[in-house]
Motif scaffolding. Structure first.
Motif, mmCIF file in Angstrom:
data_model
loop_
_atom_site.group_PDB
_atom_site.id
_atom_site.type_symbol
_atom_site.label_atom_id
_atom_site.label_comp_id
_atom_site.label_asym_id
_atom_site.label_seq_id
_atom_site.Cartn_x
_atom_site.Cartn_y
_atom_site.Cartn_z
ATOM 1 N N LEU A 143 18.229 -25.910 -9.799
ATOM 2 C CA LEU A 143 18.707 -27.091 -10.440
ATOM 3 C C LEU A 143 19.073 -28.101 -9.271
ATOM 4 C CD1 LEU A 143 20.158 -27.696 -13.142
ATOM 5 C CD2 LEU A 143 22.291 -27.135 -12.110
ATOM 6 N N ARG A 144 17.813 -28.733 -9.190
ATOM 7 C CA ARG A 144 17.618 -30.044 -8.316
ATOM 8 C C ARG A 144 16.503 -30.849 -9.152
ATOM 9 N NH1 ARG A 144 18.207 -28.436 -2.672
ATOM 10 N NH2 ARG A 144 18.446 -26.093 -2.519
ATOM 11 N N PRO A 145 16.851 -32.343 -9.155
ATOM 12 C CA PRO A 145 18.063 -33.104 -8.524
ATOM 13 C C PRO A 145 19.307 -32.549 -9.428
ATOM 14 C CG PRO A 145 16.596 -34.643 -9.449
ATOM 15 C CD PRO A 145 16.022 -33.276 -9.584
ATOM 16 N N GLU A 146 20.284 -32.824 -8.849
ATOM 17 C CA GLU A 146 21.602 -32.485 -9.385
ATOM 18 C C GLU A 146 22.227 -33.594 -10.491
ATOM 19 O OE1 GLU A 146 24.944 -31.786 -10.800
ATOM 20 O OE2 GLU A 146 24.182 -30.411 -9.235
ATOM 21 N N PRO A 147 21.891 -33.123 -11.911
ATOM 22 C CA PRO A 147 22.127 -33.567 -12.999
ATOM 23 C C PRO A 147 23.438 -34.668 -13.124
ATOM 24 C CG PRO A 147 22.555 -31.310 -13.321
ATOM 25 C CD PRO A 147 21.815 -31.603 -12.152
ATOM 26 N N MET A 183 16.002 -33.468 10.472
ATOM 27 C CA MET A 183 16.441 -34.779 9.593
ATOM 28 C C MET A 183 17.977 -35.007 10.064
ATOM 29 S SD MET A 183 16.207 -35.546 5.916
ATOM 30 C CE MET A 183 14.277 -35.724 5.669
ATOM 31 N N ASN A 184 18.284 -36.126 10.550
ATOM 32 C CA ASN A 184 19.978 -36.263 10.838
ATOM 33 C C ASN A 184 20.369 -36.746 9.546
ATOM 34 O OD1 ASN A 184 19.461 -38.994 10.372
ATOM 35 N ND2 ASN A 184 18.961 -39.508 12.467
ATOM 36 N N ASN A 185 21.601 -36.708 9.700
ATOM 37 C CA ASN A 185 22.529 -36.789 8.455
ATOM 38 C C ASN A 185 22.305 -38.005 7.877
ATOM 39 O OD1 ASN A 185 24.015 -34.295 8.335
ATOM 40 N ND2 ASN A 185 25.755 -35.164 9.663
ATOM 41 N N LYS A 186 22.211 -39.214 8.587
ATOM 42 C CA LYS A 186 22.051 -40.511 7.794
ATOM 43 C C LYS A 186 20.586 -40.759 7.224
ATOM 44 C CE LYS A 186 24.962 -43.399 11.219
ATOM 45 N NZ LYS A 186 25.031 -44.422 11.816
ATOM 46 N N THR A 187 19.852 -40.180 7.757
ATOM 47 C CA THR A 187 18.339 -40.201 7.255
ATOM 48 C C THR A 187 18.371 -39.119 5.920
ATOM 49 O OG1 THR A 187 17.302 -40.122 9.413
ATOM 50 C CG2 THR A 187 16.064 -39.529 7.455
ATOM 51 N N PHE A 188 19.027 -38.155 6.041
ATOM 52 C CA PHE A 188 19.078 -37.318 4.844
ATOM 53 C C PHE A 188 19.870 -37.955 3.636
ATOM 54 C CE2 PHE A 188 21.571 -34.130 2.079
ATOM 55 C CZ PHE A 188 20.490 -33.322 1.539
ATOM 56 N N GLU A 189 20.921 -38.567 3.939
ATOM 57 C CA GLU A 189 21.848 -39.430 2.912
ATOM 58 C C GLU A 189 21.058 -40.745 2.368
ATOM 59 O OE1 GLU A 189 25.235 -40.482 4.795
ATOM 60 O OE2 GLU A 189 26.176 -38.703 4.965
ATOM 61 N N LYS A 190 20.259 -41.174 3.112
ATOM 62 C CA LYS A 190 19.351 -42.336 2.868
ATOM 63 C C LYS A 190 18.238 -41.855 1.773
ATOM 64 C CE LYS A 190 16.684 -46.127 4.669
ATOM 65 N NZ LYS A 190 16.140 -46.967 5.615
ATOM 66 N N SER A 191 17.629 -40.840 2.256
ATOM 67 C CA SER A 191 16.687 -40.254 1.153
ATOM 68 C C SER A 191 17.485 -39.641 0.077
ATOM 69 C CB SER A 191 16.042 -39.038 1.861
ATOM 70 O OG SER A 191 16.804 -37.859 1.921
ATOM 71 N N GLN A 192 18.435 -39.089 0.104
ATOM 72 C CA GLN A 192 19.136 -38.567 -1.208
ATOM 73 C C GLN A 192 19.528 -39.964 -2.185
ATOM 74 O OE1 GLN A 192 18.227 -35.459 -1.305
ATOM 75 N NE2 GLN A 192 20.397 -35.194 -2.394
ATOM 76 N N SER A 193 20.115 -41.051 -1.321
ATOM 77 C CA SER A 193 20.439 -41.997 -2.288
ATOM 78 C C SER A 193 19.064 -42.750 -2.868
ATOM 79 C CB SER A 193 20.932 -43.053 -1.148
ATOM 80 O OG SER A 193 21.209 -44.310 -1.900
ATOM 81 N N SER A 194 17.922 -42.851 -2.021
ATOM 82 C CA SER A 194 16.523 -43.242 -2.586
ATOM 83 C C SER A 194 16.179 -42.451 -3.882
ATOM 84 C CB SER A 194 15.672 -43.390 -1.555
ATOM 85 O OG SER A 194 14.415 -43.661 -2.102
ATOM 86 N N LEU A 195 16.325 -41.137 -3.795
ATOM 87 C CA LEU A 195 16.061 -40.271 -4.832
ATOM 88 C C LEU A 195 16.985 -40.536 -5.963
ATOM 89 C CD1 LEU A 195 14.495 -37.573 -6.098
ATOM 90 C CD2 LEU A 195 16.440 -36.308 -4.902
#
Length: 427
Positions: free
Chosen positions: A213-217, A1-13
């Motif tokens: 401790l995920r996701p980050e509160p 998973m590249n950085n952009k994909t990871f950041e997108k998935s994190q943003s979606s979460l």
């Protein structure tokens, strides 16, 4: 998973939590659970320095005058760590800040063990500074539960994490003899035994937070606040809270005064007891009661702070600490019962002050800068504790333990005019 994909998935979460109050409530409960588990280990870790730190210095240096230095050093170390943990938490989230802080504290405990083996006072002092990171992190963990709490839940959230500290914090001092025997069996001086427990406990606390401790509160809380501001909504969680400098000052003052009084009297109690013929097991028992009183009442304290108010419980803190100081001053040195009562009241007064002051601090800060402000205030708390620990030995060496206790009790009642001033300023 590249950085952009990871950041997108994190943003979606993150956005999935912003949109769902049910997910927010579930994460709030999960965060409290994970932090509480880490606090069991963290409590065991902090108890080592409290129980035998002064005795190790007394043994190595051959004098009581500097017996307060270990407490001063690991409290001073916790000051630097408090700022760093707060800054890390603000930038990367609670998970990173807290896990790093605990693991560094564990490494400091390992350094203390090595110092005891080779009888190096310089290594002992350096290691105690590093060990202080665990103390700072253990204290800052109380903030993690408040990130997703509303104003009527904050003190209760703080108290729930502190309650679980009790299990480790009470067990630690009462394992002094067991850990001392274990240490001797592996060729380590008996007084370093509790630091073996501290090293394992702090590192385990860090791993629990890092893994679970995920996701980050805090990151979720920031996103919720940003969304609320964008849509001009005013719900309880995530509302824009304007920074209240007066509230920050008073909250910090409450915690600083209670820390000075508690650390000063607590630090010299083991030395005072050893002068009156009490053994290491008895010292551990008294400190165990003290630490239990620091944390065990937290669940009830949190409810009282949320129901009766921050100011009322801060005043209760000052009165309780005054009683503790007077009883400690008047108690005969050979009376374990009165020392237990005094040290229990000392812990309870600190508990009232810490939870009421912390709740007031959280009330007075914005989510966007909260962790950094909390870290900065905890630096001041740690420095005040360091001063209390350093001066306590000198006061006792120059006067007596009774004088120290009376001075501490008188200092604690300064809380009352400070909080009355704050209450009047709100009217």
């Amino acid at each position: 998973m590249n950085n952009k994909t990871f950041e997108k998935s994190q943003s979606s979460l993150v956005q999935s939590y912003v949109r769902s109050t049910e997910k927010q409530k579930a994460l709030y409960k999960r965060t409290l659970f994970v932090v509480s588990i880490s606090q069991i280990f963290g409590g065991a870790g902090l108890a080592a320095g409290v129980t035998v730190g002064a005795l190790i210095a007394q043994q190595m240096l051959g004098t009581d005058a500097y017996a307060g230095l270990p407490t001063a050093l690991f409290t001073l170390g916790s000051a630097g760590a408090a700022y760093s943990v707060g800054k890390l938490s603000q930038r990367y989230g609670r998970r990173t800040g807290l896990s790093v802080g605990f693991i560094i504290g564990g490494l400091g405990a390992i350094g203390v063990i090595i110092a005891a083996i080779i009888n190096s006072i310089l290594l002992l002092f350096a290691s105690l500074l590093i060990y202080g990171a665990g103390t700072a992190t253990n204290l800052q963990a109380r903030y993690a539960g408040t990130d997703l709490a509303n104003s009527k839940q904050r003190a209760t959230a703080i108290s729930m994490t502190m309650v679980f500290t009790t299990f480790g914090a009470v067990a630690g001092p009462n394992l002094v003899n067991v850990m001392g025997s274990f240490a001797e069996s592996v060729g380590v001086p008996s007084l370093a035994g509790p630091f073996i427990l501290a090293a394992a406990a702090y590192i385990l606390a860090g791993l629990v937070l890092f893994i679970l401790l995920r996701p980050e509160p805090l990151i979720i809380a920031k996103a919720i606040e940003a969304a609320k501001q964008k849509h001009h909504e005013s719900e309880e969680i995530g509302t824009s809270v304007h920074t209240n400098k007066r509230g920050i000052f008073v909250g910090a003052t409450i915690m600083i005064l209670t820390q000075i009084v508690m650390v000063a009297i607590m630090t010299m109690t083991p030395v005072h007891m050893s002068h009156h013929g009490h053994g290491l097991g008895t010292v551990g028992l008294v400190i165990g009661f003290h630490i239990g009183a620091m944390y065990l009442p937290s669940l009830f304290t949190g409810v009282l702070v949320d129901k009766l108010g921050r100011i009322t419980m801060a005043i209760a803190s000052g009165v309780t600490l005054l009683l503790a100081g007077l009883i400690a001053a008047l108690a005969p040195g050979d009376s374990m019962t009165l020392l237990i009562i005094a040290l229990s009241l000392l812990g309870l007064g600190w508990n009232f002050g810490l939870i009421s002051g912390t709740a007031l601090l959280v009330d007075s800060t914005e989510t966007s800068t909260r962790a950094k402000t909390q870290g900065t205030v905890d630096v001041l708390i740690a420095l005040s504790g360091a001063a209390g620990g350093a001066l306590s030995g000198m006061i006792v060496a120059g006067t007596s333990f009774s004088t120290l206790s009376v001075v501490g009790g008188i200092l604690s009642i300064l809380l009352i005019p400070v909080v009355i001033w704050y209450r009047q300023s709100k009217n």
